[in-house]
Design a protein around this motif. Sequence first.
Motif, PDB file in Angstrom:
ATOM      1  N   LEU A 134      15.949 -17.911  31.881  1.00  0.00           N
ATOM      2  CA  LEU A 134      16.763 -16.730  32.123  1.00  0.00           C
ATOM      3  C   LEU A 134      16.758 -15.885  30.864  1.00  0.00           C
ATOM      4  CD1 LEU A 134      19.782 -18.387  33.982  1.00  0.00           C
ATOM      5  CD2 LEU A 134      17.823 -17.204  34.989  1.00  0.00           C
ATOM      6  N   ASP A 138      21.659 -12.147  32.173  1.00  0.00           N
ATOM      7  CA  ASP A 138      21.645 -12.781  33.494  1.00  0.00           C
ATOM      8  C   ASP A 138      22.972 -13.483  33.729  1.00  0.00           C
ATOM      9  OD1 ASP A 138      19.099 -11.941  34.178  1.00  0.00           O
ATOM     10  OD2 ASP A 138      18.122 -13.825  33.618  1.00  0.00           O
ATOM     11  N   TYR A 159      22.012 -19.707  39.894  1.00  0.00           N
ATOM     12  CA  TYR A 159      21.581 -18.349  39.591  1.00  0.00           C
ATOM     13  C   TYR A 159      20.924 -17.756  40.829  1.00  0.00           C
ATOM     14  CZ  TYR A 159      18.855 -14.509  37.624  1.00  0.00           C
ATOM     15  OH  TYR A 159      18.315 -13.278  37.378  1.00  0.00           O
ATOM     16  N   TYR A 160      21.325 -16.535  41.181  1.00  0.00           N
ATOM     17  CA  TYR A 160      20.735 -15.822  42.307  1.00  0.00           C
ATOM     18  C   TYR A 160      19.708 -14.833  41.774  1.00  0.00           C
ATOM     19  CZ  TYR A 160      24.527 -17.704  45.127  1.00  0.00           C
ATOM     20  OH  TYR A 160      25.390 -18.553  45.776  1.00  0.00           O
ATOM     21  N   THR A 161      18.455 -14.992  42.195  1.00  0.00           N
ATOM     22  CA  THR A 161      17.398 -14.085  41.755  1.00  0.00           C
ATOM     23  C   THR A 161      17.540 -12.743  42.466  1.00  0.00           C
ATOM     24  OG1 THR A 161      15.814 -14.676  43.480  1.00  0.00           O
ATOM     25  CG2 THR A 161      15.835 -16.060  41.484  1.00  0.00           C
TER      26      THR A 161
END
Length: 180
Positions: A134, A138, A159-161
């Motif tokens: 990351l 982020d 974590y959402y891309t």
Amino acid sequence: MTHAEEGSINTCSAIYRYDSIRSSFAKFKNISKPICNYTLEDSYIISRYRSGAKWHEDIYLIESGDPVLKVTDSCLGCDYIERTIHLPEDKVEHLLVTNDSNHNQRVPLSTVVTSHKAILYKAPSFDQATTMYLVTGDKVILTDFTETESNSFWYKIKYYTAKDKIIQAWISCDELDICK
């Protein structure tokens, strides 16, 4: 029925449903443990109990007349609460949430990455690096944490891309704003 174990601060109960056809009481089948120090809040049964040094809450939602375990929150009164969300088919999801006295007001803990390139790990160990990383800014949701024998702190993150793919991995605390 309610009883307190000797020397315990927990007053635990069994909850029964009255079966008018059979003129008898039947225990709810989907409640596998005692309901302790309970309160009723809207459509919820909140069971609060102490185990060891930690306070816990089991939060049951009344659905079609039956209590269904939705959330277990552990470490009430700590800096954060460890939340287990009970999903269908015996699946669970873990989160760290804020320490609010009202279970509906507790929100997931999140933070941002502060380093230029923060490596993600399969496990909380520097020898478990993945090829993923990351970057500064982020935003991540915290789902777990640990301290290793070498006194390094780690968070498990979600974590959402940009394409809404979910990445779950471990990250060193040194890479996060929450640890600064």
